[in-house]
Design a protein around this motif. Structure first.
Motif, mmCIF file in Angstrom:
data_model
loop_
_atom_site.group_PDB
_atom_site.id
_atom_site.type_symbol
_atom_site.label_atom_id
_atom_site.label_comp_id
_atom_site.label_asym_id
_atom_site.label_seq_id
_atom_site.Cartn_x
_atom_site.Cartn_y
_atom_site.Cartn_z
ATOM 1 N N ARG A 184 5.059 -7.777 -9.232
ATOM 2 C CA ARG A 184 5.945 -7.003 -8.366
ATOM 3 C C ARG A 184 5.631 -5.512 -8.560
ATOM 4 N N VAL A 185 5.314 -4.844 -7.467
ATOM 5 C CA VAL A 185 4.853 -3.455 -7.516
ATOM 6 C C VAL A 185 5.801 -2.594 -6.665
ATOM 7 N N LEU A 186 6.271 -1.495 -7.283
ATOM 8 C CA LEU A 186 7.023 -0.476 -6.548
ATOM 9 C C LEU A 186 6.041 0.629 -6.161
ATOM 10 N N LEU A 187 5.807 0.808 -4.846
ATOM 11 C CA LEU A 187 4.861 1.790 -4.332
ATOM 12 C C LEU A 187 5.645 2.978 -3.762
ATOM 13 N N VAL A 188 5.388 4.201 -4.289
ATOM 14 C CA VAL A 188 6.078 5.414 -3.842
ATOM 15 C C VAL A 188 5.018 6.414 -3.387
ATOM 16 N N GLU A 189 5.013 6.735 -2.102
ATOM 17 C CA GLU A 189 4.025 7.648 -1.525
ATOM 18 C C GLU A 189 4.639 8.312 -0.297
ATOM 19 N N ASP A 190 4.582 9.663 -0.237
ATOM 20 C CA ASP A 190 5.210 10.371 0.880
ATOM 21 C C ASP A 190 4.334 10.411 2.121
ATOM 22 N N THR B 49 3.458 -8.513 -4.751
ATOM 23 C CA THR B 49 4.691 -8.301 -3.992
ATOM 24 C C THR B 49 5.011 -6.819 -4.040
ATOM 25 N N VAL B 50 5.037 -6.185 -2.879
ATOM 26 C CA VAL B 50 5.097 -4.727 -2.820
ATOM 27 C C VAL B 50 6.407 -4.290 -2.149
ATOM 28 N N THR B 51 7.068 -3.315 -2.802
ATOM 29 C CA THR B 51 8.203 -2.615 -2.204
ATOM 30 C C THR B 51 7.797 -1.152 -2.061
ATOM 31 N N PHE C 170 10.579 -4.820 -11.380
ATOM 32 C CA PHE C 170 9.178 -4.547 -11.033
ATOM 33 C C PHE C 170 8.331 -4.592 -12.295
ATOM 34 N N ASP C 171 7.057 -4.998 -12.095
ATOM 35 C CA ASP C 171 6.105 -5.034 -13.204
ATOM 36 C C ASP C 171 5.300 -3.739 -13.312
ATOM 37 N N LEU C 172 5.274 -2.960 -12.226
ATOM 38 C CA LEU C 172 4.438 -1.755 -12.210
ATOM 39 C C LEU C 172 4.978 -0.784 -11.151
ATOM 40 N N VAL C 173 4.904 0.514 -11.468
ATOM 41 C CA VAL C 173 5.242 1.564 -10.503
ATOM 42 C C VAL C 173 3.952 2.297 -10.142
ATOM 43 N N VAL C 174 3.610 2.300 -8.839
ATOM 44 C CA VAL C 174 2.457 3.042 -8.336
ATOM 45 C C VAL C 174 3.005 4.220 -7.527
ATOM 46 N N GLY D 231 -4.638 -4.479 -10.872
ATOM 47 C CA GLY D 231 -4.851 -5.668 -11.705
ATOM 48 C C GLY D 231 -5.182 -5.307 -13.140
ATOM 49 N N GLU D 232 -6.012 -4.260 -13.339
ATOM 50 C CA GLU D 232 -6.354 -3.839 -14.696
ATOM 51 C C GLU D 232 -5.123 -3.351 -15.458
ATOM 52 N N VAL D 233 -4.270 -2.589 -14.808
ATOM 53 C CA VAL D 233 -3.084 -2.063 -15.490
ATOM 54 C C VAL D 233 -2.137 -3.193 -15.874
ATOM 55 N N LEU D 234 -1.895 -4.151 -14.954
ATOM 56 C CA LEU D 234 -1.000 -5.263 -15.260
ATOM 57 C C LEU D 234 -1.586 -6.161 -16.339
#
Length: 811
Positions: free
Chosen positions: A692-698, A716-718, A736-740, A803-806
């Motif tokens: 589960r990935v939280l994607l934050v980009e303006d 799975t992206v939010t 979430f497993d990761l914040v991008v 994938g590398e980070v997770l």
């Protein structure tokens, strides 16, 4: 009529008779009614007293009225204010001239009155108006350092309210005293100038108008008191000297056995004109020269060899012209300052300056040659260095025969060069910041273009009609991405992988490539010194620096004609002493230098200060981006080093050309780097279990591409458009497993959001996306378990990095 009535103003003698008869009748009535002689006498005496007092008061009142009605007589005031050396004027509230001294009338006339003198200097006009307003308001005002036209004299002005109703202003104009000049001269006489005069056999003292010594050279102190360190200030100058029967001057301490001296009196007065005639109270410079070594008379030619040696040894540039403006002589310092140490003097001073300034210096020399001015200066631009204006001092010379003008000019080349370097460094820093911002925004656009190309290529196979077009778009986007990397290199914001290495090893790695780039017509020479210190830098970036310099040298030699030449590269150890002599802006320390020299004829002086600017190129259109040398500059500065270019003449069997010198500081730490670089080189673990990935980009385009890439890879992206919404997802219970996240966003930026999230989820990893350098971000953002991916990235790169980070987080 009452007996106490005041006589009318037009009273006649008959009126006075009637009044006296009335008084006599009243006295007689008192006698008849009372019959007492004493009472009658007292009454008569009282009437007489009252009449006398009435007559006296009436006379004074009439005199006052006459005085009030009579016009003022300014003759006495005019006689009082007509003093030598001072200009006085009296104005009314309408700024009309009421009275003025002869000196004021001679200079300004009687048609104009202060503050409205209509001077050509706007600053002086404004200062006079301000002085008038302040005087009417406060009663007194003062202004100084004013130039009132027609000459270079400086004036001080005082305005004071006066008169019965304080309805007039008294203006006083005085030339400023020479006290500041006297203070400077006193310090020079007691210091270095006095010592130089002593060596030339000239003893000097600064003497006040009262004849008291203010400062003295060491030789004067020794001759007068027997001690060169003696303090003679406050003692009478005449006490140290005496005259013999032939009126020769001796020092009193030496007596007749001493050497006779010739006295030269130099007054430090401001210059005077007829309207300023009068006593002057300025100090004087007294020069005593041994009679046998004194200057020859005007018919004997030039000054003595001692004085010539003194002038030649002075660090200040001195030159002299005759009254017509022709040069008579100049010392070596003056020749160096004008950029003609070997060419000698031209005929006129105007031959030294640019065309626009010729009339200014010619007029100044002619004005001072007339003898009306003592000293001044004029700002001009020398033909040898037209970019930097200089101040040429001028002084009228008297007592040496025909009138002459003394010109002074300090050799400020080092100071000018330092100013140029500081201005260049400031400009490069500003351009670097701009370039970094442009590259960051451009990377966002390229990320979207490359990402959409990747997604379109997934739906097309080789051979499709659109496949080649999409590949062409992607290839050009990657080419644009390389330009942004060059911009980041120039702005010192690229990602570096520094290692501890030896410069000869880096040169050896690219030697074979350089030989192919240079071709057969250009000879390639390499020489290395021994005992070179290691440096810490990115070897790949250093290779790019060497290749860029070699290509520039090749093009310069090809443009010279037949394309033949020599490119020489050398490395050497630079000591601390050499550091200060090579570049003014370098910090003291030990450096390993890489010198790249070609025989291409050199860099034109008009462009040598611009060669490191981005997009500046001397090549034809379409043959260069103008980012080669700017990239070199950015890489070297980001690595903590210095670079500068200069033209060199023939030496070591090589022809004239350009020399690029690179200085990298010697590294004194461990020989092998560890830590993040080692971790980065560790093989990535496979990751195939999603997440589960939280994607934050303006940026909408970048957010859409990254979301589609990660969803396609099985995550799975939010997605959220800003930091506040991203934090809200975590705060509202999102798992979430990761914040991008992007780094720079409006409102709450990426690092601020990451710190807030860590308070809620301490162990969640953070992957930052940015067009800036990773090293810059790591230095500015102190967050554990932080990862980085540079923009622009492809669909495959963002998926693999997540994938590398997770994988590392779940290891």
């Amino acid at each position: 009529m009452s007996p106490f009535a005041e006589p009318a103003e037009n009273s006649t003698p008959l009126g006075w008779v009637v009044l006296l008869l009335a008084l006599a009748v009243s006295i007689g009535a008192v006698w008849l009614l009372s019959g007492l002689p004493i009472l009658t006498a007292a009454y008569a005496g009282g009437l007489a007293t009252l009449m006398a007092l009435l007559v006296l008061l009436r006379g004074k009142a009439r005199g006052s009225e006459v005085d009030a009605l009579a016009p003022p007589d300014w003759s006495v005031t005019l006689a009082a204010i007509d003093q030598p050396g001072v200009l006085v004027a009296i104005t009314d509230r309408a700024n009309r001239l009421v009275c003025a001294s002869a000196a004021f009338s001679s200079r300004f006339g009687v048609e104009k009155a202060p503050p409205n003198l209509a001077l050509s200097e706007e600053d002086a006009d404004e200062a006079l108006l301000k002085t008038a307003r302040e005087a009417w308001r406060e009663g007194r005002a003062h202004a100084s350092h004013l130039t009132l036209g027609r000459d270079d004299l400086r004036w001080e002005v005082e305005a004071q309210r006066a008169g019965r109703g304080e309805d007039h202003l008294v203006w006083r104009f005085r030339p400023e005293s020479s006290e500041d000049l006297a203070t400077d001269v006193g310090q020079l006489v007691a210091g270095p100038l006095g010592k130089m005069l002593d060596r030339a056999g000239v003893v000097a003292a600064l003497v006040s108008p009262e004849g008291v010594v203010r400062a003295a050279s060491p030789a004067f102190a020794e001759c007068a008191a027997g001690d060169p360190t003696a303090t003679l200030a406050g003692r009478d100058f005449a006490d140290f000297l005496r005259l013999d029967e032939r009126e020769r001057i001796f020092f009193a301490r030496a007596g007749r056995e001493g050497e006779p001296y010739q006295l030269i009196h130099v007054s430090l007065n401001n210059p005077g004109e007829d309207w300023l005639a009068g006593p002057q109270d300025a100090p004087s410079l007294m020069l005593l020269i041994e009679a046998h070594a004194a200057l020859a008379d005007n018919h004997a030619g030039d000054a003595t060899p001692k004085l010539e040696k003194l002038i030649e040894a002075l660090p200040l540039g001195l030159a002299m012209t005759d009254r017509d403006g022709r040069f008579l002589f100049a010392n070596p310092s003056f020749l160096r300052a004008i950029g003609r140490p070997d060419k000698g003097l031209p005929t006129f001073p105007s031959d030294l300056v640019v065309r626009e300034d010729k009339s200014a210096i010619s007029d100044a020399v002619r004005r001072f040659g007339k003898g009306g001015l003592a000293s001044g200066d004029v700002a001009v631009r020398l033909a040898s260095s037209p970019e930097e204006p200089v101040s040429v001092g001028l002084a009228s010379m008297r007592g040496m025969g025909e009138p002459a003008v003394l010109l002074t000019l300090a050799d400020s080349k080092e100071e000018t060069e330092l100013k140029r370097q500081m201005a260049q460094a400031t400009k490069m820093q500003a351009i670097g910041q701009l370039a970094g911002g442009v590259a960051h925004d451009f990377n966002n656009v390229l990320t979207a273009i490359i990402g959409y190309c990747d997604l379109m290529l997934l739906r097309h196979m080789p051979g499709d009609s659109d496949y080649d077009d999409i590949q062409q778009i992607r290839a050009n986007s990657n080419r644009a991405a390389s330009l942004t990397r060059q911009l980041l290199a120039f702005s010192r914001q690229q990602t570096l992988r520094p290692e501890v290495l030896q410069l000869p090893d880096v040169v050896s790695e690219v030697s074979q490539l350089l030989k192919r780039l240079l071709g057969e017509k250009i000879e390639f020479r390499v020489r290395h010194d021994r005992d070179l210190g290691p440096v810490r830098a990115d070897p790949g970036q250093l290779e790019q620096v060497i290749v860029n310099l070699a290509v520039n040298a090749r093009d310069a030699m090809a443009a010279k004609g037949d394309g033949t030449g020599t490119l020489a590269m050398s490395t050497r150890k630079v000591t601390v002493k050499e550091t200060r002599s090579h570049a003014i802006d370098m910090a003291p320390g030990e450096y390993t230098a890489l010198l790249v020299r070609d025989t291409g004829g050199g860099i034109p002086p008009t462009v040598i200060g611009k060669i490191f600017d981005p997009f500046f190129t001397t090549k034809e259109q379409g043959k260069g981006t103008g980012l080669g040398l700017s990239t070199v500059y950015g890489i070297i500065r980001q690595s903590g080093g210095y670079i500068h270019a200069e033209n060199v003449g023939p030496a070591d069997g090589l022809g004239a050309g350009a020399l690029f010198a690179i200085y990298l500081p010697v590294h004194h730490g461990a020989a092998a780097g560890a830590g993040r670089r080692g971790e980065a080189e560790e093989p990535a673990r496979a990751w195939s279990s999603g997440g589960r990935v939280l994607l934050v980009e303006d940026e909408d385009m970048v957010r859409a591409v990254a979301e589609r890439a990660l969803v396609r890879a099985g995550f799975t992206v939010t997605a959220q458009p800003d930091g506040e919404d991203g934090l809200a997802e975590i705060a509202n219970g999102g798992e979430f497993d990761l914040v991008v996240s992007d780094v720079v966003m409006p409102g709450m930026d990426g690092p601020a959001m990451a710190r807030a999230i860590r308070k809620l989820k301490p162990d969640i990893p953070i992957l930052f996306m940015s067009g800036y350098a990773e090293e810059t971000l790591r230095n500015e953002i102190s967050i554990d378990n932080m990862h980085f991916i540079a923009k622009p990235f492809s669909v495959e790169q963002i998926s693999r990095k997540v994938g590398e980070v997770l994988s590392a987080a779940n290891a």
